[in-house]
Write a protein that holds these residues in place. Structure first.
Motif, short mmCIF file in Angstrom:
data_model
loop_
_atom_site.label_atom_id
_atom_site.label_comp_id
_atom_site.label_asym_id
_atom_site.label_seq_id
_atom_site.Cartn_x
_atom_site.Cartn_y
_atom_site.Cartn_z
N UNK A 1 7.02 7.07 7.36
CA UNK A 1 6.77 5.91 8.21
C UNK A 1 5.56 5.14 7.70
N UNK A 2 4.50 5.87 7.39
CA UNK A 2 3.26 5.23 6.93
C UNK A 2 3.51 4.46 5.63
N UNK A 3 4.22 5.09 4.71
CA UNK A 3 4.49 4.41 3.45
C UNK A 3 5.41 3.20 3.65
N UNK A 4 6.35 3.30 4.56
CA UNK A 4 7.24 2.18 4.85
C UNK A 4 6.44 0.98 5.36
N UNK A 5 5.50 1.23 6.28
CA UNK A 5 4.70 0.12 6.81
C UNK A 5 3.79 -0.46 5.72
N UNK A 6 3.19 0.39 4.91
CA UNK A 6 2.34 -0.12 3.82
C UNK A 6 3.17 -0.92 2.81
N UNK A 7 4.42 -0.51 2.63
CA UNK A 7 5.30 -1.29 1.76
C UNK A 7 5.63 -2.64 2.39
#
Length: 319
Positions: A263-269
């Motif tokens: 989830x965190x990486x998705x938002x940062x992307x």
């Protein structure tokens, strides 16, 4: 770069390790991520932590990632996670990171430690392994690491090791632990110690009121962490809680075991900071339904905090 001290405070972002879809280290995204943390006003960045997927890197890759962050972070203090099964690997990464300009290192307990004496003995050996001249952070995260530190054990470790300058506090429930440690300092039995809190920021609002010096966690909006820390320190209690409450549903969603990093990486992307939300295998993959739920949560946060109003970016499509 100056070395870490017990006066460290503010917000240290826990950085994910960016990978390409095929699992290669994404150095361009490391640079963008470091620049982003600098631009939003973080005081430091911690790399190769639990959510940095450090166990999936070999020794050479861990060094590559650490040094890339250190060399890019001109204005940030960089803490490098050096936890390893053996002290030789820990010593090597610690020394190379410090030689490159890191501010300090972070050490987590191996999960086999059970008794207070085992815990105290391990950290005494770890500190001897890296050397007295390297400041280090004690990571207390029993939910993931399964090792339980009492406040008295933390005090013993810190008092035995002058180079231990910070506690990364991630116990849950943990508010009373912060109060106990600060009371140790009031009665003179514990020397000065920076306490930065993690655990996704779930209790940052009250942890600041209990005496934490700041945050060290990886929420996809470090700006929120920075604001809650500064509002709390300014005595603006309602403003700190109002902003925190708006983000809390997304913070909670991010804290799901095994899924949270995705989830965190998705938002940062989506924010255009890293090029891929990929984790190195083995790792979870975010499903279309989970992406839709995160997008919905972002839209709700954006009602209060416009920084969460993210227009879908082409790089986020189809991941």
């Amino acid at each position: 770069m100056t070395k870490l001290t017990a006066q460290a405070a503010g917000t240290f972002a826990i950085a994910p390790t960016p990978f390409h879809d095929d699992g290669r280290i994404d150095e361009a995204s490391i640079d963008r991520l470091t620049d982003f943390y600098t631009e939003v006003g973080c005081d430091g960045v911690t790399v190769l932590g639990i959510l940095g997927e450090a166990p999936k890197l070999d020794a050479a890759e861990a060094e590559q990632v650490a040094l890339r962050f250190v060399k890019r972070a001109k204005k940030l203090q960089v803490i490098v996670g050096v936890s390893a099964p053996g002290f030789a690997t820990m010593r090597s990464l610690a020394k190379k990171s410090m030689d490159a300009g890191a501010a300090g290192v972070m050490i987590a307990p191996p999960p086999h430690l059970r008794t207070d004496d085992q815990i105290i003995g391990y950290f005494k050996q770890a500190q001897e392994a890296i050397g007295d001249d390297i400041p280090w952070v004690l990571q207390d995260y029993p939910l993931t690491l399964t090792v339980v530190f009492t406040p008295a054990v933390i005090r013993k470790i810190v008092m035995d090791s002058p180079s231990c300058v910070m506690l990364k506090h991630e116990d849950w429930p943990g508010l009373e632990k912060i109060s106990t440690l600060r009371n140790f300092q009031k009665d003179g039995s514990l020397r000065p110690l920076s306490i930065l809190v993690g655990n996704g920021g779930l209790f940052l609002d009250f942890e600041m009121e209990r005496g934490a010096d700041g945050a060290m966690t990886g929420y996809a909006f470090p700006e929120l962490l920075i604001d809650v820390v500064s509002l709390s320190k300014a005595g603006k209690r309602d403003a700190a809680h109002d902003l925190f409450d708006a983000h809390l549903p997304l913070i909670r969603y991010e804290q799901q075991p095994g899924v949270g990093l995705t989830v965190r990486k998705y938002v940062l992307q989506k924010r255009g900071i890293i090029s891929s939300s990929a984790q190195r295998k083995p790792g979870a993959v975010i499903t279309p339904q989970a992406r839709a739920e995160v997008d919905y949560l972002l839209s709700r946060v954006a009602r209060v905090d416009r920084r969460a109003n993210l227009q879908p970016q082409s790089s986020a499509a189809g991941q």
